[in-house]
Design a protein around this motif. Structure first.
Motif, PDB file in Angstrom:
ATOM      1  N   GLY A  58       0.833  -1.192   0.000  1.00 38.85           N
ATOM      2  CA  GLY A  58       0.000   0.000   0.000  1.00 38.85           C
ATOM      3  C   GLY A  58       0.866   1.240   0.000  1.00 38.85           C
ATOM      4  N   ASN A  59       0.621   2.125   0.957  1.00 38.13           N
ATOM      5  CA  ASN A  59       1.431   3.340   1.012  1.00 38.13           C
ATOM      6  C   ASN A  59       2.467   3.309   2.141  1.00 38.13           C
ATOM      7  N   TYR A  60       2.845   2.089   2.565  1.00 41.17           N
ATOM      8  CA  TYR A  60       3.893   1.923   3.575  1.00 41.17           C
ATOM      9  C   TYR A  60       5.119   1.272   2.958  1.00 41.17           C
ATOM     10  N   VAL A  61       6.294   1.787   3.331  1.00 40.66           N
ATOM     11  CA  VAL A  61       7.561   1.264   2.824  1.00 40.66           C
ATOM     12  C   VAL A  61       8.492   1.055   4.015  1.00 40.66           C
ATOM     13  N   LEU A  62       9.060  -0.151   4.114  1.00 43.73           N
ATOM     14  CA  LEU A  62      10.024  -0.479   5.156  1.00 43.73           C
ATOM     15  C   LEU A  62      11.374  -0.706   4.506  1.00 43.73           C
ATOM     16  N   ALA A  63      12.391  -0.027   5.001  1.00 43.89           N
ATOM     17  CA  ALA A  63      13.760  -0.243   4.543  1.00 43.89           C
ATOM     18  C   ALA A  63      14.571  -0.802   5.705  1.00 43.89           C
ATOM     19  N   VAL A  64      15.282  -1.892   5.443  1.00 40.42           N
ATOM     20  CA  VAL A  64      16.154  -2.539   6.421  1.00 40.42           C
ATOM     21  C   VAL A  64      17.576  -2.283   5.946  1.00 40.42           C
ATOM     22  N   SER A  65      18.321  -1.516   6.736  1.00 41.89           N
ATOM     23  CA  SER A  65      19.632  -1.053   6.292  1.00 41.89           C
ATOM     24  C   SER A  65      20.682  -1.245   7.370  1.00 41.89           C
ATOM     25  N   GLU A  66      21.919  -1.055   6.942  1.00 42.54           N
ATOM     26  CA  GLU A  66      23.073  -1.221   7.827  1.00 42.54           C
ATOM     27  C   GLU A  66      24.032  -0.073   7.581  1.00 42.54           C
ATOM     28  N   GLY A  67      24.667   0.374   8.642  1.00 43.24           N
ATOM     29  CA  GLY A  67      25.658   1.430   8.516  1.00 43.24           C
ATOM     30  C   GLY A  67      26.314   1.686   9.850  1.00 43.24           C
ATOM     31  N   THR A  68      26.574   2.960  10.105  1.00 37.44           N
ATOM     32  CA  THR A  68      27.168   3.338  11.389  1.00 37.44           C
ATOM     33  C   THR A  68      26.453   4.570  11.931  1.00 37.44           C
ATOM     34  N   PHE A  69      26.404   4.663  13.234  1.00 37.17           N
ATOM     35  CA  PHE A  69      25.892   5.845  13.915  1.00 37.17           C
ATOM     36  C   PHE A  69      26.971   6.266  14.893  1.00 37.17           C
ATOM     37  N   GLY A  70      27.565   7.419  14.641  1.00 41.78           N
ATOM     38  CA  GLY A  70      28.679   7.855  15.485  1.00 41.78           C
ATOM     39  C   GLY A  70      29.842   6.895  15.445  1.00 41.78           C
ATOM     40  N   GLY A  71      30.028   6.219  14.307  1.00 40.32           N
ATOM     41  CA  GLY A  71      31.134   5.280  14.142  1.00 40.32           C
ATOM     42  C   GLY A  71      30.848   3.876  14.641  1.00 40.32           C
ATOM     43  N   THR A  72      29.681   3.642  15.247  1.00 40.29           N
ATOM     44  CA  THR A  72      29.316   2.334  15.780  1.00 40.29           C
ATOM     45  C   THR A  72      28.460   1.584  14.769  1.00 40.29           C
ATOM     46  N   PRO A  73      28.788   0.328  14.461  1.00 41.88           N
ATOM     47  CA  PRO A  73      27.957  -0.444  13.535  1.00 41.88           C
ATOM     48  C   PRO A  73      26.499  -0.481  14.016  1.00 41.88           C
ATOM     49  N   THR A  74      25.587  -0.151  13.094  1.00 45.91           N
ATOM     50  CA  THR A  74      24.188   0.032  13.473  1.00 45.91           C
ATOM     51  C   THR A  74      23.255  -0.544  12.414  1.00 45.91           C
ATOM     52  N   SER A  75      22.153  -1.151  12.871  1.00 48.07           N
ATOM     53  CA  SER A  75      21.088  -1.562  11.954  1.00 48.07           C
ATOM     54  C   SER A  75      20.001  -0.492  12.017  1.00 48.07           C
ATOM     55  N   TYR A  76      19.425  -0.216  10.856  1.00 47.84           N
ATOM     56  CA  TYR A  76      18.368   0.785  10.736  1.00 47.84           C
ATOM     57  C   TYR A  76      17.125   0.127  10.157  1.00 47.84           C
ATOM     58  N   TYR A  77      16.021   0.288  10.817  1.00 48.76           N
ATOM     59  CA  TYR A  77      14.724  -0.141  10.299  1.00 48.76           C
ATOM     60  C   TYR A  77      13.868   1.122  10.202  1.00 48.76           C
ATOM     61  N   ASP A  78      13.614   1.573   8.991  1.00 55.15           N
ATOM     62  CA  ASP A  78      12.843   2.788   8.753  1.00 55.15           C
ATOM     63  C   ASP A  78      11.537   2.430   8.076  1.00 55.15           C
ATOM     64  N   LEU A  79      10.428   2.867   8.657  1.00 52.83           N
ATOM     65  CA  LEU A  79       9.109   2.659   8.076  1.00 52.83           C
ATOM     66  C   LEU A  79       8.539   4.020   7.717  1.00 52.83           C
ATOM     67  N   TRP A  80       8.143   4.159   6.459  1.00 53.65           N
ATOM     68  CA  TRP A  80       7.563   5.412   5.982  1.00 53.65           C
ATOM     69  C   TRP A  80       6.150   5.186   5.487  1.00 53.65           C
ATOM     70  N   ARG A  81       5.315   6.192   5.720  1.00 54.81           N
ATOM     71  CA  ARG A  81       4.007   6.243   5.081  1.00 54.81           C
ATOM     72  C   ARG A  81       4.107   7.308   3.998  1.00 54.81           C
ATOM     73  N   VAL A  82       3.763   6.933   2.789  1.00 55.11           N
ATOM     74  CA  VAL A  82       3.860   7.825   1.643  1.00 55.11           C
ATOM     75  C   VAL A  82       2.459   8.284   1.257  1.00 55.11           C
ATOM     76  N   GLU A  83       2.326   9.571   1.004  1.00 57.16           N
ATOM     77  CA  GLU A  83       1.046  10.140   0.603  1.00 57.16           C
ATOM     78  C   GLU A  83       1.301  11.142  -0.521  1.00 57.16           C
ATOM     79  N   ASN A  84       0.593  10.992  -1.611  1.00 57.09           N
ATOM     80  CA  ASN A  84       0.756  11.872  -2.771  1.00 57.09           C
ATOM     81  C   ASN A  84       2.208  11.941  -3.237  1.00 57.09           C
TER      82      ASN A  84
END
Length: 110
Positions: A58-84
């Motif tokens: 539908g209008n929800y998107v989940l991205a599962v990502s990897e990177g660093t936050f302040g130099g520390t290895p970090t997993s990111y789970y971002d959920l967005w609701r998209v409209e127009n």
């Protein structure tokens, strides 16, 4: 998010009507900008290196990502609701990725 074209960030969001559910960031694109600016002042970089999965329904998107936050290895789970065609709402979870030698299995985060 991966820093390739930060000047395009405003093009993706629904301006200051954008709703943010991260308790450390104010609503609106201006709130996101202020939070990122403050991290920069503190010398903290939020880096996305790898996008492992993008799931949409539908209008929800989940991205599962990897990177660093302040130099520390970090997993990111971002959920967005998209409209127009713009990001209207955001939820996220960030978690430090433990050193591999402390894992109780070989599955990892991703």
């Amino acid at each position: 998010m991966q820093g390739n074209r930060p000047e395009k960030t405003p093009d993706y969001f629904d301006g200051d009507t954008y709703i943010q559910h991260n308790i450390s960031i104010a609503d609106g694109l201006s709130g996101l900008g202020a939070a990122l600016e403050e991290l920069g002042r503190q010398g903290i970089q939020m880096i996305y290196d790898t996008v492992h999965q993008v799931l949409a329904q539908g209008n929800y998107v989940l991205a599962v990502s990897e990177g660093t936050f302040g130099g520390t290895p970090t997993s990111y789970y971002d959920l967005w609701r998209v409209e127009n065609g713009k990001i209207a709402e955001h939820w996220d979870v960030m978690e430090t990725i433990a050193d591999k030698d402390s894992w109780q299995n070989a599955n990892g985060k991703f």
